[in-house]
Design a protein around this motif. Structure first.
Motif, mmCIF file in Angstrom:
data_model
loop_
_atom_site.group_PDB
_atom_site.id
_atom_site.type_symbol
_atom_site.label_atom_id
_atom_site.label_comp_id
_atom_site.label_asym_id
_atom_site.label_seq_id
_atom_site.Cartn_x
_atom_site.Cartn_y
_atom_site.Cartn_z
ATOM 1 N N PRO A 10 0.618 -1.227 -0.003
ATOM 2 C CA PRO A 10 -0.037 -0.080 -0.105
ATOM 3 C C PRO A 10 0.993 1.247 -0.044
ATOM 4 C CG PRO A 10 0.063 -0.891 2.178
ATOM 5 C CD PRO A 10 0.634 -1.961 1.269
ATOM 6 N N MET A 14 -2.945 5.267 1.464
ATOM 7 C CA MET A 14 -3.896 4.291 1.668
ATOM 8 C C MET A 14 -4.266 3.971 3.103
ATOM 9 S SD MET A 14 -2.824 1.760 -1.275
ATOM 10 C CE MET A 14 -4.135 1.290 -2.168
ATOM 11 N N GLY A 18 -0.818 1.980 4.788
ATOM 12 C CA GLY A 18 0.129 2.794 3.967
ATOM 13 C C GLY A 18 1.155 3.692 4.689
#
Length: 150
Positions: A10, A14, A18
């Motif tokens: 990610p 995100m 992330g």
């Protein structure tokens, strides 16, 4: 699990996963001693990508081979940032105000050589420097590669 389902890690945008990935890359880049000893090897085992997608990742062997070919053709290793004449959206990324095709081999080589210079700065300071080992520094110098002193 995310990687297995999506085929990529990610991005920072995100959400919390992330952000976690971004933090891992930051700790790795800073060469945090505890992190490098305890956590980085575990992420290496699962194939964690230390360089985000979109940033050029090239194996040592591929980069070295391309650099040696560039040197044979150009008689130096001063790889310039290639300027693209294409107008596709994919290639319309700016590098120093000029359009470049970030997927081209020329751009990938340019970024790989730039990373050598960055890693060499860490290497000279005695820090872990990515894929730049003593043997590789000697090999590059032996072939005529000159590291920048910046």
């Amino acid at each position: 699990e995310y990687y297995e389902m999506n085929g990529r890690w990610p991005s920072q945008s995100m959400g919390s996963l992330g952000e976690w990935v971004h933090k891992q890359r930051g700790l790795y880049a800073r060469n945090d001693k505890n992190y490098m000893k305890n956590k980085a090897p575990k992420l290496d085992e699962v194939g964690f990508e230390w360089t985000p997608r979109g940033n050029t990742k090239m194996s040592w062997d591929e980069g070295f081979e391309m650099l040696m070919e560039y040197g044979r053709i150009n008689e130096d290793f001063d790889v310039p940032c290639p300027v693209s004449t294409t107008t596709s959206l994919e290639a319309n990324n700016e590098e120093n105000g000029k359009s470049v095709d970030r997927k081209s081999d020329a751009f990938r080589l340019y970024k790989w050589v730039e990373s050598l210079h960055v890693m060499y700065r860490s290497y000279k300071l005695g820090r872990q420097s990515g894929s730049l080992s003593d043997e590789r520094v000697v090999l590059l110098i032996k072939h005529g590669f000159v590291f920048r002193n910046d």
